[in-house]
Design a protein around this motif. Structure first.
Motif, PDB file in Angstrom:
ATOM      1  N   ILE A  47      46.614   3.000 -11.244  1.00  0.00           N
ATOM      2  CA  ILE A  47      47.065   2.746 -12.623  1.00  0.00           C
ATOM      3  C   ILE A  47      45.950   3.132 -13.586  1.00  0.00           C
ATOM      4  N   GLU A  48      46.359   3.835 -14.606  1.00  0.00           N
ATOM      5  CA  GLU A  48      45.384   4.299 -15.587  1.00  0.00           C
ATOM      6  C   GLU A  48      45.721   3.741 -16.965  1.00  0.00           C
ATOM      7  N   HIS A  49      44.675   3.428 -17.674  1.00  0.00           N
ATOM      8  CA  HIS A  49      44.839   2.961 -19.050  1.00  0.00           C
ATOM      9  C   HIS A  49      44.055   3.888 -19.963  1.00  0.00           C
ATOM     10  N   ARG A  50      44.741   4.459 -20.949  1.00  0.00           N
ATOM     11  CA  ARG A  50      44.082   5.389 -21.872  1.00  0.00           C
ATOM     12  C   ARG A  50      44.864   5.375 -23.168  1.00  0.00           C
ATOM     13  N   ARG A  51      44.290   5.970 -24.185  1.00  0.00           N
ATOM     14  CA  ARG A  51      44.902   5.853 -25.513  1.00  0.00           C
ATOM     15  C   ARG A  51      46.065   6.815 -25.691  1.00  0.00           C
ATOM     16  N   THR A  52      45.895   8.062 -25.279  1.00  0.00           N
ATOM     17  CA  THR A  52      47.048   8.970 -25.259  1.00  0.00           C
ATOM     18  C   THR A  52      46.988   9.735 -23.946  1.00  0.00           C
TER      19      THR A  52
ATOM     20  N   ALA B 136      40.575   8.494 -19.274  1.00  0.00           N
ATOM     21  CA  ALA B 136      40.873   7.079 -19.073  1.00  0.00           C
ATOM     22  C   ALA B 136      39.858   6.209 -19.805  1.00  0.00           C
ATOM     23  N   GLN B 137      40.347   5.109 -20.405  1.00  0.00           N
ATOM     24  CA  GLN B 137      39.400   4.059 -20.799  1.00  0.00           C
ATOM     25  C   GLN B 137      39.000   3.306 -19.529  1.00  0.00           C
ATOM     26  N   VAL B 138      39.978   3.031 -18.713  1.00  0.00           N
ATOM     27  CA  VAL B 138      39.757   2.422 -17.400  1.00  0.00           C
ATOM     28  C   VAL B 138      40.903   2.871 -16.508  1.00  0.00           C
ATOM     29  N   ALA B 139      40.604   3.164 -15.240  1.00  0.00           N
ATOM     30  CA  ALA B 139      41.683   3.356 -14.274  1.00  0.00           C
ATOM     31  C   ALA B 139      41.222   2.791 -12.943  1.00  0.00           C
ATOM     32  N   VAL B 140      42.205   2.469 -12.115  1.00  0.00           N
ATOM     33  CA  VAL B 140      41.879   1.839 -10.838  1.00  0.00           C
ATOM     34  C   VAL B 140      42.716   2.477  -9.739  1.00  0.00           C
ATOM     35  N   ALA B 141      42.062   2.762  -8.617  1.00  0.00           N
ATOM     36  CA  ALA B 141      42.756   3.224  -7.412  1.00  0.00           C
ATOM     37  C   ALA B 141      42.618   2.135  -6.362  1.00  0.00           C
ATOM     38  N   ALA B 142      43.678   1.904  -5.605  1.00  0.00           N
ATOM     39  CA  ALA B 142      43.579   0.879  -4.564  1.00  0.00           C
ATOM     40  C   ALA B 142      44.307   1.319  -3.309  1.00  0.00           C
TER      41      ALA B 142
ATOM     42  N   LEU C  10      36.981   2.427  -8.972  1.00  0.00           N
ATOM     43  CA  LEU C  10      36.985   2.140 -10.414  1.00  0.00           C
ATOM     44  C   LEU C  10      36.625   3.397 -11.204  1.00  0.00           C
ATOM     45  N   VAL C  11      37.487   3.750 -12.133  1.00  0.00           N
ATOM     46  CA  VAL C  11      37.320   4.945 -12.955  1.00  0.00           C
ATOM     47  C   VAL C  11      36.789   4.531 -14.329  1.00  0.00           C
ATOM     48  N   ASN C  12      35.722   5.128 -14.747  1.00  0.00           N
ATOM     49  CA  ASN C  12      35.126   4.874 -16.069  1.00  0.00           C
ATOM     50  C   ASN C  12      34.727   3.407 -16.262  1.00  0.00           C
ATOM     51  N   CYS C  13      34.278   2.797 -15.194  1.00  0.00           N
ATOM     52  CA  CYS C  13      33.859   1.392 -15.273  1.00  0.00           C
ATOM     53  C   CYS C  13      32.344   1.271 -15.148  1.00  0.00           C
ATOM     54  N   ALA C  14      31.666   2.409 -15.178  1.00  0.00           N
ATOM     55  CA  ALA C  14      30.211   2.449 -15.104  1.00  0.00           C
ATOM     56  C   ALA C  14      29.799   3.858 -15.491  1.00  0.00           C
ATOM     57  N   ASP C  15      28.547   4.190 -15.304  1.00  0.00           N
ATOM     58  CA  ASP C  15      28.117   5.555 -15.619  1.00  0.00           C
ATOM     59  C   ASP C  15      28.497   6.528 -14.509  1.00  0.00           C
ATOM     60  N   ARG C  16      29.167   6.043 -13.465  1.00  0.00           N
ATOM     61  CA  ARG C  16      29.577   6.885 -12.342  1.00  0.00           C
ATOM     62  C   ARG C  16      30.773   6.210 -11.673  1.00  0.00           C
ATOM     63  N   PRO C  17      31.469   6.928 -10.797  1.00  0.00           N
ATOM     64  CA  PRO C  17      32.593   6.285 -10.109  1.00  0.00           C
ATOM     65  C   PRO C  17      32.086   5.159  -9.210  1.00  0.00           C
ATOM     66  N   LEU C  18      32.871   4.097  -9.100  1.00  0.00           N
ATOM     67  CA  LEU C  18      32.425   2.934  -8.331  1.00  0.00           C
ATOM     68  C   LEU C  18      33.448   2.554  -7.289  1.00  0.00           C
TER      69      LEU C  18
ATOM     70  N   LYS D  25      36.528  -3.673 -22.160  1.00  0.00           N
ATOM     71  CA  LYS D  25      36.628  -2.935 -20.900  1.00  0.00           C
ATOM     72  C   LYS D  25      36.635  -3.883 -19.704  1.00  0.00           C
ATOM     73  N   ARG D  26      35.784  -4.893 -19.749  1.00  0.00           N
ATOM     74  CA  ARG D  26      35.778  -5.822 -18.610  1.00  0.00           C
ATOM     75  C   ARG D  26      37.139  -6.492 -18.455  1.00  0.00           C
ATOM     76  N   HIS D  27      37.698  -6.864 -19.591  1.00  0.00           N
ATOM     77  CA  HIS D  27      39.016  -7.490 -19.519  1.00  0.00           C
ATOM     78  C   HIS D  27      40.036  -6.514 -18.929  1.00  0.00           C
ATOM     79  N   ALA D  28      40.009  -5.283 -19.417  1.00  0.00           N
ATOM     80  CA  ALA D  28      40.984  -4.290 -18.949  1.00  0.00           C
ATOM     81  C   ALA D  28      40.793  -4.016 -17.450  1.00  0.00           C
ATOM     82  N   ILE D  29      39.547  -4.022 -17.001  1.00  0.00           N
ATOM     83  CA  ILE D  29      39.289  -3.794 -15.576  1.00  0.00           C
ATOM     84  C   ILE D  29      39.938  -4.908 -14.753  1.00  0.00           C
TER      85      ILE D  29
END
Ligand SMILES: Cc1cc2nc3c(=O)[nH]c(=O)nc-3n(C[C@H](O)[C@H](O)[C@H](O)COP(=O)(O)OP(=O)(O)OC[C@H]3O[C@@H](n4cnc5c(N)ncnc54)[C@H](O)[C@@H]3O)c2cc1C
Lengths: 310, 758
Positions: A185-190, A195-201, A217-225, A279-283
């Motif tokens: 699931i990805e969250h972004r403005r348009t 992505a502002q935040v996206a998550v793969a599981a 975790l996508v865009n949840c740090a300075d690199r993929p996590l 961002k933390r909330h969205a994550i």
């Protein structure tokens, strides 16, 4: 918005490309899909002296299953993964869920998955998936080939373990078994932007109990996590029945995992229109929702006849 | 099969359009500007020496190298600017000693092509000592740092209406207040700004994607010290303008000046990143509102206080907020109303008209306050509006803030919007969701607006002509200049319809000052209303002229000669008849030209939106958008529909997506271009249902009002109101545009308002 002057070569083989990149006299850049490089060159944030266009190297566009890994060659375009059948089983389903978030169709028809690994944008969907699934990155240099594990590969925004003289020929992913359900699931403005935040599981469930959890975790740090702490909190947890609605109950194990991912795993950076608190909330929210999606996926996979990879 | 719906579409959609950048002129030089990397600072030094040595660079200049370079001309058009505002605040074409906005040009490099010129620009050395950069009116208004030494940052003050008596606020059953920010927006036409200046003999031909070619000609001639006939301005195909292409910009001054100085063609084709940095902005107001009503919901008083961000120089935008003030009371009868404007200079690029130009700001302020009032009184927001509409029989209607509305039937537009939306059904769905904890909250937002089209007094006329050739071809000329609106289709049809001849016979010539010596242009939604009226007028005069000639030919009284379908004939027995082409052959060239003036018109409408909000992430999904607009008599339904749809998408942009942030040097954060400043793209466009009502304008002979700006004006407030309605927050001021997810999420967490206050 015009690139500075540069030389341009079109090698036909990997050794030729590597030789061109190894030309110590000139700062070189590989050109794959060009969907990041050309923009950066126009903005003159990258000013290569030599552009090594790898688009005519035969074989680099190969996508193949080798044993229990999927090998994605350096010229396999994003759009290939729009079909869930491009890779066997849940891996194909995960890729298909993720890829539609990468920009618009014209960009996906040129841009490459391997190019995303090379570019290492913190908001790259592929890079987070690769990190979560323990992908391997194959690089070729003048001294030959080496393989770097995704966990050792990303060093920061646009910074990786690849040396400037090296060409990435492929990225390899372990296939996922049919007892694994996937979510993205990805969250972004348009739709256009990153992505502002996206998550793969990916959740591996046996007898209703989570045996393995992988969260990217996508865009949840300075690199993929990879959200290790959240994953650990899920091991041995019963998946339980599907949850309705947009809000998970606070006590739900997925909501709990989301909070752990947001507070312990993630190190989000502030951006315009998304500060660290947001961002933390969205994550937390997205991790919870993506785990629900993966659990649902696993349930529906169970309900299907064996060997059907759809 | 003929698929094209507009004449120009075949050309424009198949790549046959010819834009300024497509015009190949031998020996043409490309101009590239070296731009300031800070928003405010003292220019210490510019050195172009190294740039001049770059291969392919033909020249490089700073302001110091070009002492005779004229300043950017101010335009005191239509009460939008005045002498007092501009005095002492010169806008230099290249920075002389003070940088006042990020991206302001400090030097220019001419090269054999854009690549070489950019290589040269990279070698220009420039040193600016930063000063504190102020990017909001509140930061600049106290004059602690001045943009112009010895002069206040407040460049203009204005008011409309009279102060509301204190007793009104004291005695009203309800008074609501609000603070609304109208963020700065980028007009973002597909084609950025363009100019190509070609010296030929003692004349200069200027090609430019422009809305006002005659103004450009006049201003360029003045700054060159030439008579106007020595300058020809031609507007070829133009990829959008939205208000942002009507001035003589600093870059234009430099290009024209250097072309003349060097005797060589020079062009400047603005690229997207430049445009994002230094093209004019729209909106930019911080507003405070106060609205009073009695217990039945009848409005008693309205007060609107505007602090406008007009950017670094007091150009046309300085008085633009008066458009907001004059229209403050919208479609309602409000016995007392008062609007004040304070225009503040800041270190942002200049504010300027952008599609809507002052009217969206008026509508958003009032319509948001109306929703707050409805909630306060426990009234349905549609009902509150209905109780206050100016009744259809009250027109012409003089508002307390100084407008005189020509015609309107505001309730009809609202009724149609509610019916199209299925308002009651959505209210029921909203109620259902409120009892279902798993459902996403849903809100319904309304926005009723009145706007003004045609222009201001003194700018409501246009010039043009109609001519018939010996082959029967009709050529219509006018001072308008289209940037994609479809004039070739609409005006040709209008002339053909008036003359009763086939549309194919009519050719339209626009946007060339040699073809059409006088003109005003295309802005303020004026083309159909004002230019259309002119073309109808000259066409009718052409018919009269033809009849008179035939009457002389046949020695008949003129009232016995009739015109029908391009043929003149004797009314009595029809024995004598002559086609207009033959008439021209016999009697010589047939051409009528004139100036024609229309009145201001006041289009209106009601927009309604259903929005679903994910309160956990703050995302807004528009489920339905209904726009009902009334632009009087519609000349071409397809084109009006396109205008309504496109402007609604831009309205969605203001409400949800478009916004800029600045770094601490006053530089907008736009490093990745349109990935930083987000426009709605195809994926973000919800189902938009476009409808209209028709209340002809008595102010113009065609009955047509402007149709170009409706969505920018009506849609944003409907969206914000829908989100506020979904969230039921106690303090709606938390929702400031653009409603990005973080803004909506914060608002969703804030305290809710009490249900059923009364
Ligand atoms: C509008 C827009 C939106 C986008 N949105 C997203 C998005 O949401 N998510 C996302 O992930 N991406 C997004 N992208 C980027 C896109 O996915 C790119 O395709 C991708 O980042 C890079 O792939 P490429 O093949 O185009 O690489 P290129 O642009 O060709 O190269 C990028 C960089 O990687 C290097 N490189 C490429 N291939 C190799 C190789 N085999 N070996 C060594 N070095 C190599 C290049 O030298 C260069 O430095 C977007 C791009 C645009 C223009």
């Amino acid at each position: 918005m015009k690139p500075a002057a540069f030389d341009y070569v079109v090698p036909r083989t990997v050794p030729e490309a590597v030789a061109a990149l190894g030309d110590a006299g000139r700062k070189a850049q590989v050109l794959a899909g060009g969907q990041s490089l050309i923009l950066e060159m126009h903005l003159q944030r990258i000013r290569p002296e030599l552009v090594v266009d790898i688009n005519r190297i035969a074989g680099l566009d190969r996508l193949s299953v080798e044993g229990d890994t999927l090998r994605v060659g350096a010229l396999v375009r994003h759009s290939v993964f729009e079909s869930a059948q491009s890779a066997p089983g849940p891996l194909g389903a995960l890729f298909a869920r993720a890829v539609v978030n990468i920009a618009h169709p014209p960009i996906r028809s040129r841009g490459t998955m391997v190019g995303s690994f090379a570019w290492a944008h913190p908001a790259s969907e592929w890079c987070a998936i690769g990190t979560a699934l323990d992908a391997d990155i194959e690089v070729h240099g003048l001294e030959g080939k080496r393989v770097v594990a995704a966990r050792d590969y990303f060093h920061g925004p646009y910074r990786t373990a690849r040396r400037p003289q090296e060409l990435i020929t492929a990225v390899r992913f372990p296939l996922l078994g049919d007892d694994t359900g996937v979510g993205f699931i990805e969250h972004r403005r348009t739709h256009f932007c990153f992505a502002q935040v996206a998550v793969a599981a990916a959740l591996t469930v046996r007898d209703g109990v989570i045996g393995e959890a992988r969260i990217g975790l996508v865009n949840c740090a300075d690199r993929p996590l990879r959200a290790g702490a959240a994953e650990r909190a899920l091991i041995g947890v019963e998946v339980g029945p599907p949850v309705d609605g947009h809000r998970l109950p606070d006590g739900h194990p997925f909501a709990h995992a989301g909070r752990i991912a947001a507070t312990q795993d993630a190190a989000p950076l502030a951006e315009p229109f998304a500060d660290v608190e947001y961002k933390r909330h969205a994550i937390a929210v997205l991790v919870g929702r993506t785990l629900c999606q993966a659990a649902n996926d696993q349930r529906s996979r169970l309900a299907q006849p064996k060997g059907d990879h759809k | 099969m003929e698929q094209w719906t507009r004449r120009e579409d075949r050309r424009l959609l198949t790549g046959q359009g010819r834009y300024v950048a497509d015009i190949a002129v031998p020996d043409c030089l490309d101009a590239v500007f070296v731009r300031s990397g800070v928003g405010h600072g003292t220019l210490r030094a510019v050195d172009c020496t190294a740039a001049r040595a770059v291969p392919g660079v033909v020249g490089a200049w700073s302001a110091a190298d070009l002492s005779e370079l004229p300043a950017v001309p101010y335009t005191l058009l239509a009460r939008l600017s005045n002498e007092e505002s501009v005095a002492g605040r010169e806008w230099p074409a290249l920075v002389k000693d003070r940088v006042r906005y990020a991206g302001e040009a400090v030097a220019v490099v001419l090269g054999e092509d854009r690549y070489r010129a950019e290589d040269g620009a990279a070698e220009v050395f420039c040193h600016v000592d930063p000063l504190p950069a102020m990017v909001t009116p509140s930061a600049a208004a106290d004059d602690s740092v001045r943009l112009f030494d010895g002069l206040s940052n407040i460049a203009f003050r204005g008011e409309a209406g009279k102060p509301v008596e204190e007793s009104v606020w004291r005695e009203a059953a309800a008074v609501v207040e609000g603070r609304y920010r109208q963020q700065l927006l980028m007009p973002t036409p597909m084609e950025c700004r363009t100019i190509l200046a070609v010296p030929e003999g003692d004349r200069l031909t200027v090609w430019s994607g422009h809305q006002m070619p005659h103004r450009l000609r006049r201003e360029l001639a003045a700054l060159l010290g030439w008579s106007v006939d020595r300058v020809r301005v031609v507007v070829p195909d133009t990829g959008g303008a939205f208000g942002s292409k009507s001035a003589t910009f600093p870059e234009f001054v430099v290009v024209a000046f250097l072309a003349v100085k060097l005797g060589r063609p020079v062009r400047w084709i603005e690229d997207r990143l430049e445009s994002m940095l230094v093209a004019t902005r729209g909106r930019g107001q911080d507003q405070r509102v106060r609205l009073a009503a009695d217990a039945d919901g009848r409005l008693l008083g309205y007060e609107l206080t505007i602090e406008a961000d007009v950017g670094a120089y007091p150009h046309l935008g300085v008085g633009l907020p008066m458009q907001t003030a004059w229209l403050a009371t919208g479609p309602y009868t409000t016995p007392q109303a008062y609007a004040t404007v304070r225009s503040v200079l800041t270190n942002t690029m200049l504010t300027y008209p952008y599609r809507g130009a002052g009217r969206p700001e008026a509508t958003i302020a009032l319509e948001r306050a109306m929703d707050v009032m409805a909630r306060r009184l426990g009234l349905d927001p549609a009902e509150l509006r209905r109780r206050n509409f100016i009744p259809p029989e009250s027109f012409p209607y003089r508002t307390p803030t100084g407008r005189c509305y020509d015609s309107g039937n505001y309730a009809a537009a609202l009724d149609l919007a509610l019916e199209t939306l299925e308002y009651d059904g959505w209210r029921a769905e909203q109620a259902r969701r409120r009892t279902d904890p798993g459902a996403l909250p849903l809100g319904i937002g309304l926005s009723c607006y009145v706007e003004r089209s045609g222009g201001e007094a003194g700018g409501l006329h246009e010039f043009g002509s109609v001519e018939v050739g010996e082959d029967g071809t009709v050529t219509a000329r006018c001072g308008a200049a289209p940037s994609g609106q479809g004039h070739e289709t609409v005006f040709a049809a209008l002339v053909a319809g008036t003359l009763g001849v086939a549309e194919e016979r009519v050719r339209l010539v626009e946007g060339d000052t040699d073809e059409q010596p006088e003109g005003l242009g295309s802005f303020a939604s004026r083309s159909a209303q004002v230019v259309g009226a002119l073309l109808q007028h000259v066409s009718r005069r052409l018919i009269d002229e033809a009849r008179e000639r035939a009457a002389r030919l046949w020695e008949l009284p003129v009232d016995e000669v009739q015109w029908s379908g391009g043929i003149v004939h004797a009314a009595e027995d029809g024995s004598a008849a002559i086609g207009v082409a033959d008439l021209v052959k016999v009697t010589g060239p047939l051409r009528v030209e004139d100036r024609f003036e229309s009145g201001m018109a006041f289009p209106f409408g009601s927009h309604a939106v259903v929005a679903e909000v994910d309160p956990e992430l703050g995302t807004v999904r528009l489920l339905r958008v209904v726009t009902v607009d009334d632009c009087g008599v519609v000349l071409n339904p397809t084109i009006v529909r396109g205008q309504a749809f496109g402007s609604a998408v831009q309205g969605i942009g203001q409400a949800l997506y478009e916004g800029m942030t600045y770094d601490d040097q006053g530089v907008p954060v736009l490093a990745s271009g349109l990935l930083d400043y987000l426009l709605p793209t195809f994926t973000e466009v919800p189902p938009i249902e476009v409808k209209d009502t028709c209340t002809p304008s008595p102010a113009t002979p065609l009955g047509a009002k402007g149709a170009g700006e409706s969505g920018c004006i009506g849609t944003p407030a409907a969206i914000v109101n829908a989100v506020a309605d979904a969230l039921r927050i106690a303090d709606p001021d938390l929702l400031q545009m653009p409603l990005t997810p973080d803004v909506v999420w914060r608002a969703a967490r804030a305290p809710k308002h009490e249900e059923e206050v009364r």
